[in-house]
Design an enzyme around this catalytic site. Structure first.
Site, PDB file in Angstrom:
ATOM      1  N   GLU A  36      -1.831  -8.859  14.292  1.00 40.16           N
ATOM      2  CA  GLU A  36      -2.650  -9.859  13.585  1.00 40.16           C
ATOM      3  C   GLU A  36      -4.099  -9.615  13.967  1.00 40.16           C
ATOM      4  O   GLU A  36      -4.386  -9.123  15.061  1.00 40.16           O
ATOM      5  CB  GLU A  36      -2.261 -11.278  14.012  1.00 40.16           C
ATOM      6  CG  GLU A  36      -1.035 -11.799  13.312  1.00 40.16           C
ATOM      7  CD  GLU A  36      -0.803 -13.281  13.603  1.00 40.16           C
ATOM      8  OE1 GLU A  36      -1.653 -13.915  14.263  1.00 40.16           O
ATOM      9  OE2 GLU A  36       0.240 -13.793  13.169  1.00 40.16           O
ATOM     10  N   ARG A  93      -5.333   1.750  -9.250  1.00 37.85           N
ATOM     11  CA  ARG A  93      -4.448   2.498 -10.154  1.00 37.85           C
ATOM     12  C   ARG A  93      -3.195   1.691 -10.515  1.00 37.85           C
ATOM     13  O   ARG A  93      -2.413   2.094 -11.343  1.00 37.85           O
ATOM     14  CB  ARG A  93      -4.079   3.845  -9.522  1.00 37.85           C
ATOM     15  CG  ARG A  93      -5.226   4.839  -9.601  1.00 37.85           C
ATOM     16  CD  ARG A  93      -4.966   6.084  -8.804  1.00 37.85           C
ATOM     17  NE  ARG A  93      -4.928   5.810  -7.374  1.00 37.85           N
ATOM     18  CZ  ARG A  93      -4.651   6.719  -6.446  1.00 37.85           C
ATOM     19  NH1 ARG A  93      -4.380   7.952  -6.810  1.00 37.85           N
ATOM     20  NH2 ARG A  93      -4.657   6.397  -5.165  1.00 37.85           N
ATOM     21  N   LYS A 191      -2.673  15.719 -19.189  1.00 41.99           N
ATOM     22  CA  LYS A 191      -1.851  15.771 -17.974  1.00 41.99           C
ATOM     23  C   LYS A 191      -0.704  14.769 -18.088  1.00 41.99           C
ATOM     24  O   LYS A 191      -0.846  13.723 -18.691  1.00 41.99           O
ATOM     25  CB  LYS A 191      -2.779  15.426 -16.808  1.00 41.99           C
ATOM     26  CG  LYS A 191      -2.158  14.919 -15.546  1.00 41.99           C
ATOM     27  CD  LYS A 191      -3.227  14.519 -14.526  1.00 41.99           C
ATOM     28  CE  LYS A 191      -3.175  13.043 -14.184  1.00 41.99           C
ATOM     29  NZ  LYS A 191      -4.089  12.630 -13.125  1.00 41.99           N
ATOM     30  N   ARG A 193       2.004  12.619 -15.554  1.00 39.48           N
ATOM     31  CA  ARG A 193       2.372  12.347 -14.163  1.00 39.48           C
ATOM     32  C   ARG A 193       3.745  11.678 -14.152  1.00 39.48           C
ATOM     33  O   ARG A 193       3.990  10.744 -14.908  1.00 39.48           O
ATOM     34  CB  ARG A 193       1.344  11.430 -13.488  1.00 39.48           C
ATOM     35  CG  ARG A 193       1.582  11.297 -11.985  1.00 39.48           C
ATOM     36  CD  ARG A 193       0.651  10.285 -11.355  1.00 39.48           C
ATOM     37  NE  ARG A 193      -0.707  10.751 -11.163  1.00 39.48           N
ATOM     38  CZ  ARG A 193      -1.132  11.465 -10.141  1.00 39.48           C
ATOM     39  NH1 ARG A 193      -0.271  11.863  -9.221  1.00 39.48           N
ATOM     40  NH2 ARG A 193      -2.392  11.814 -10.038  1.00 39.48           N
TER      41      ARG A 193
END
Ligand code: R5P
Length: 308
Positions: A36, A93, A191, A193
């Site tokens: 913590e 993302r 591309k 993924r």
């Protein structure tokens, strides 16, 4: 106005405070044996507008919690407002549900920061411009593209250059950079993924008609380099098509796993990134050059300070 820094990139806070000729303050931090954390500020902030400089980079979860605690401490101590400067926004993302059953992790992180009292956020080169819409507080979205344009001009290669985005999501970036470079040619790699493994596969390149890849000086431009897979595949693909020298530009040096080694061993000239994330000594490599965003941040802070 008072400037505070968390612990994720104190060098950036130092540069910003030097540019503004004002001090910055670090909170006291104590980590308990069970991990913590206790955060405490020792500067008076009652009635002040405050700035917190803290990229939400690795260790991402720890840095997010530390930021929440710092914002909470400032608000409890009477700060009028807290502007978070998070040049790199962790979890960006994960801004929507990719597969059924997933959390929208970025939205959860934003809620935490807002509930703790964040009044405004300044970010750099978001993965997608729509991310700004997830915030309830005002978002200032800055970009390192002007730094990249200056660097490219200084390399004196502009006549034969081609700007390449390693994926469709980055098309907007190369279009904008092309504008800053008086209409330099640009192209976009297609591309794929794998969402389960993270593996990257390059399919094709979309390029303006009449533009030939042969012997071109290529500038690959991306928002971030994480594991490096995207850049590796893009470079392999472009080299097979006969391009000349390759330079890589990416705003955020996330550099996870063995990305630095992969990049150093690629047939490229240089990798330019910014100090939106601090690059530790063990992640630096000879082909790397770090451009600073501190001046841009200092200008933005002045602008906020002078707002009526
Ligand atoms: C993806 O869409 C981003 O723009 C970057 O290309 C990606 O996040 C880079 O990740 P990595 O270096 O792991 O391929």
């Amino acid at each position: 106005m008072k400037i505070f820094s968390g612990f994720s990139n104190t060098k950036l806070a130092e540069k910003v405070s030097r540019a503004l000729e004002v001090p910055y303050f670090l909170p006291e931090k104590f980590v308990f044996p069970d991990r913590e954390e206790r955060i405490r500020i020792t500067e008076g902030v009652a009635g002040e507008n405050t700035i917190v400089i803290q990229p939400l980079s690795t260790p991402v979860n720890e840095n997010i919690i530390e930021t929440c605690f710092l914002i909470d401490a400032l608000k409890r101590s009477g700060a009028d407002s807290v502007t978070l400067i998070a040049p790199y926004l962790g979890y960006q993302r994960q801004d929507h549900v990719f597969r059924e059953g997933e959390a929208v992790s970025l939205e959860a992180v934003i809620k935490m920061l807002e509930v703790c009292g964040m009044d405004r956020i300044i970010v750099f080169d978001l993965h997608s411009v729509r991310i700004a819409e997830l915030f309830k507080v005002p978002v200032v979205h800055l970009s390192a593209l002007s730094l990249f344009a200056d660097k490219i001009k200084s390399l004196d290669l502009a006549d034969n250059c081609l700007l390449v985005s390693p994926d469709r999501g980055g098309l907007r970036r190369v279009e904008e950079l092309s504008r800053l470079l008086n209409g330099a040619g640009f192209a976009c790699i297609e591309k794929n993924r794998d969402l389960a493994t993270g593996g990257v596969e390059v399919k094709d390149i979309k390029i303006g008609s009449g533009v030939d890849l042969k012997e071109k000086e290529v500038f690959i431009v991306d928002d971030m380099i994480s594991g490096g897979g995207t850049i590796v595949k893009a470079v392999e693909f472009l080299k097979k098509r006969g391009v000349g020298e390759i330079f890589v530009f990416a705003t955020h040096p996330v550099f996870s796993q063995n990305a630095p080694l992969l990049l150093q061993n690629l047939p490229i000239e240089k990798v330019y990134v910014t100090d939106s994330i601090s690059v530790s000594k063990n992640k630096q490599f000879p082909k790397l050059e770090v451009l600073s965003i501190a001046g841009m941040l200092a200008e933005e802070i002045k602008r906020i300070e002078n707002k009526p």
